[in-house]
Every structure is written in structure tokens, then in C-alpha cells.
Motif scaffolding. Structure first.
Motif, PDB file in Angstrom:
ATOM      1  N   LYS A 246       0.666  -1.222   0.007  1.00  0.00           N
ATOM      2  CA  LYS A 246      -0.054  -0.150  -0.079  1.00  0.00           C
ATOM      3  C   LYS A 246       0.907   1.382  -0.030  1.00  0.00           C
ATOM      4  O   LYS A 246       0.550   2.552  -0.456  1.00  0.00           O
TER       5      LYS A 246
ATOM      6  N   GLU B  20       1.960   2.303  -3.570  1.00  0.00           N
ATOM      7  CA  GLU B  20       0.806   2.537  -4.512  1.00  0.00           C
ATOM      8  C   GLU B  20       1.272   3.643  -5.412  1.00  0.00           C
ATOM      9  O   GLU B  20       1.359   4.949  -4.793  1.00  0.00           O
TER      10      GLU B  20
ATOM     11  N   LYS C  41      -4.145 -10.251  -4.386  1.00  0.00           N
ATOM     12  CA  LYS C  41      -5.046  -9.334  -4.509  1.00  0.00           C
ATOM     13  C   LYS C  41      -5.131  -7.864  -4.247  1.00  0.00           C
ATOM     14  O   LYS C  41      -5.751  -6.823  -5.055  1.00  0.00           O
ATOM     15  N   GLU C  42      -4.140  -7.465  -3.599  1.00  0.00           N
ATOM     16  CA  GLU C  42      -3.900  -5.954  -3.338  1.00  0.00           C
ATOM     17  C   GLU C  42      -3.061  -5.452  -4.677  1.00  0.00           C
ATOM     18  O   GLU C  42      -3.541  -4.250  -5.074  1.00  0.00           O
TER      19      GLU C  42
ATOM     20  N   ARG D  50      -5.855  -4.902  -7.102  1.00  0.00           N
ATOM     21  CA  ARG D  50      -6.482  -3.409  -6.837  1.00  0.00           C
ATOM     22  C   ARG D  50      -5.810  -2.120  -7.113  1.00  0.00           C
ATOM     23  O   ARG D  50      -6.568  -1.465  -7.566  1.00  0.00           O
ATOM     24  N   GLN D  51      -4.384  -2.471  -7.070  1.00  0.00           N
ATOM     25  CA  GLN D  51      -3.755  -1.006  -7.527  1.00  0.00           C
ATOM     26  C   GLN D  51      -3.557  -0.841  -9.010  1.00  0.00           C
ATOM     27  O   GLN D  51      -3.695   0.021  -9.348  1.00  0.00           O
TER      28      GLN D  51
END
Length: 286
Positions: free
Chosen positions: A149, A152, A188-189, A192-193
Motif C-alpha cells: 500500500k 501504490e 489481490k492488493e 486492486r492497485q
């Protein structure tokens, strides 16, 4: 943009799921690298996926050390023994700009996880000096969501391996029993990005997720479970490279069950399963 990591990030390192909490200014954790950038090599690489290499190559920077302990690692001299040269962020910036100047289509960081605070600083400074090509985060999939995160917006293309969903496999061959749970959340992260893979008119990757999966001898059912999870959780447009180039490198010969190559039948069984799922496979047109 400022570096998203605090200055004292290495004083009690929790960058990856191992949470070693060692003071890397004084010693090393599992990754075998301290608080300095350590690079094994950097060059235009033509052995990656065609969407990365194009005609100019992928500007690949191999980082020393790794947060996984794969007994079959093909780059064990770099990953396990952390061979390489310590450099500073200014050197890294110059390397990135040099590779872009050579015509590379991207900057491809291999095993960046444990060095990502310094890499992030380098990316920011290189962009200030004219770096425009996409940044590739090429990793083993053993990533902490909180760390992902923080980067990102700095990473254009994530390229994780999904090695296994089998906990015994992960414990015995990767030295990371929690790998199956960790890699699912990490991928999954990443998705998402950056979303599904996008390419330009030259069919060169510009942004998105590329998933690699190496078929292992005797583990075709594990491979199928991984591919099914991808289809169900990321969708059938997920870009997947099902790979057959496993060979028993490093310490693999100590484990008779993986001390052989994958048979053509094993690989075809997995590849046909991926086709049946309707996944976007790396050998297909993009």
C-alpha cells in the motif's frame, strides 16, 4: 512526491511477512541484506515475457538477497548468498536512466521486497530526472499488504510468482509455511492497485498485473488450485504465464520428489486446465 517510508524503517524491519524486527543498520535478517542497496546486475533482459522485452529489452535490475528460502532457486548465488555490490540511491537513479537511454521498455526490479524503501526513493528521484518508462515489481509473492500500500502509484506493473497453495510445500521448499495465505492477499492488493494488464500499440506492457506460475513435478493439482483461484478471484482476463522451465537447481536434489524436471504430460495437464478456465495466457496475443 516524498518517500512513503520513514527514515528509521530499517531500525526494526517489518517490511515483509517474516517480521524479523532486526536492526538492519547493524545486522541482517532472513533476507541477508542490511540497510544499503545491494545489486547483483543490471542490463537489458530479453528472456522475460514478450510484453516486457519487446525489441529494446526489459531494463532488469537484480537485487541481492531474498525473503524466501526456495530450495530449488535458480538464482541462489544472488538470492541465498546475497552476492552483489552495495550502491547508493544516486547510483540506482543513474542505472535506471541508463537503461531507459538504452531503449529498454521498462525498469524491472527483481526481488525488490526487502530493499523497497531505497528503491522507492530511487524511483521518485529518477522520475524527477526524466524517467518515464513503467516500473515493474518482480517478486516471489511473499509480500506484506501494508508495504504494498505504501508504494501504490510508484509501481506500474506487478509481476508476482504464485508458487503454491500447499502449506507443506511452502514450509518444506520455501521455508515460509504461511506463504499460501500471504500470497493470496498480496496478489489481490496488487490487482486492486493496477488491474488487468494493459499494453500499447506495440503490444508492450504499460500497466497491470502479470502472474507467473511455475509448474512443479508432482504438484499438478496444486497448480490447478492456483489457476482456479485466479479465475474466481481476479477474473478470466487475468494475465498468467504458466511456466514449464523447472529444473532441480540449488538444493533440490536433496528432495527426491522434486529432483526431476516436469514431464510434458504434467505441464500439458496444467496448461490445458488454464485454457479450459479461459484465462488470458502469456503465450496468447494481448
Amino acid at each position: 512526491m516524498n518517500n512513503p517510508f520513514p527514515e528509521n524503517v530499517f531500525s526494526s524491519c517489518t517490511l515483509c511477512p517474516r517480521d524479523c524486527r532486526v536492526d538492519r543498520r547493524k545486522e541482517t535478517g532472513f533476507c541477508k541484506v542490511r540497510d544499503k542497496l545491494k545489486v547483483a546486475s543490471a542490463f537489458p533482459h530479453f528472456g522475460e515475457e514478450p510484453v516486457l522485452t519487446g525489441v529494446g529489452g526489459s531494463g532488469t535490475i537484480f537485487l541481492s538477497g531474498c525473503n524466501l528460502g526456495c530450495v530449488f532457486c535458480q538464482n541462489f548465488d544472488i538470492s541465498h548468498y546475497a552476492e552483489g555490490e552495495e550502491i547508493d540511491v544516486k547510483d540506482l537513479v543513474n542505472i535506471m536512466l541508463y537503461l531507459q537511454g538504452r531503449g529498454c521498455h521498462n525498469i524491472n526490479f527483481v526481488t525488490p521486497t526487502h530493499q523497497i524503501p531505497l528503491i522507492a526513493e530511487g524511483i521518485i528521484k529518477a522520475k524527477e530526472k526524466g524517467l518515464t518508462v513503467p516500473i515493474v515489481y518482480n517478486c516471489g509473492g511473499y509480500e506484506k499488504v501494508e508495504t504494498l500500500k505504501k508504494i501504490e502509484g510508484l509501481i506500474d506493473i506487478y509481476m508476482p510468482d504464485i508458487k503454491t497453495f500447499n502449506r507443506e510445500f511452502a514450509k518444506k521448499y520455501l521455508l515460509a509455511p504461511d506463504y499460501p495465505e500471504v500470497v493470496k492477499e498480496a496478489v489481490k492488493e496488487m490487482f486492486r492497485q493496477v488491474g488487468n494488464l494493459k499494453t500499447d500499440t506495440r503490444k508492450i506492457a504499460t500497466k497491470g498485473l502479470i502472474i507467473r506460475h511455475l509448474v512443479m513435478p508432482g504438484f499438478t493439482e496444486d497448480s490447478k488450485e492456483i489457476l482456479k483461484w485466479i479465475a474466481e478471484n481476479l477474473g478470466r482476463d487475468a494475465y498468467v504465464n504458466v511456466m514449464e522451465q523447472y529444473f532441480p537447481a540449488f538444493r533440490a536434489k536433496e528432495f527426491p520428489e522434486i529432483a526431476r524436471r516436469v514431464t510434458p504430460e504434467e505441464f500439458q495437464e496444467v496448461y490445458r486446465f488454464a485454457e479450459k478456465l479461459g484465462l488470458r495466457l502469456a503465450t496468447e496475443e494481448v
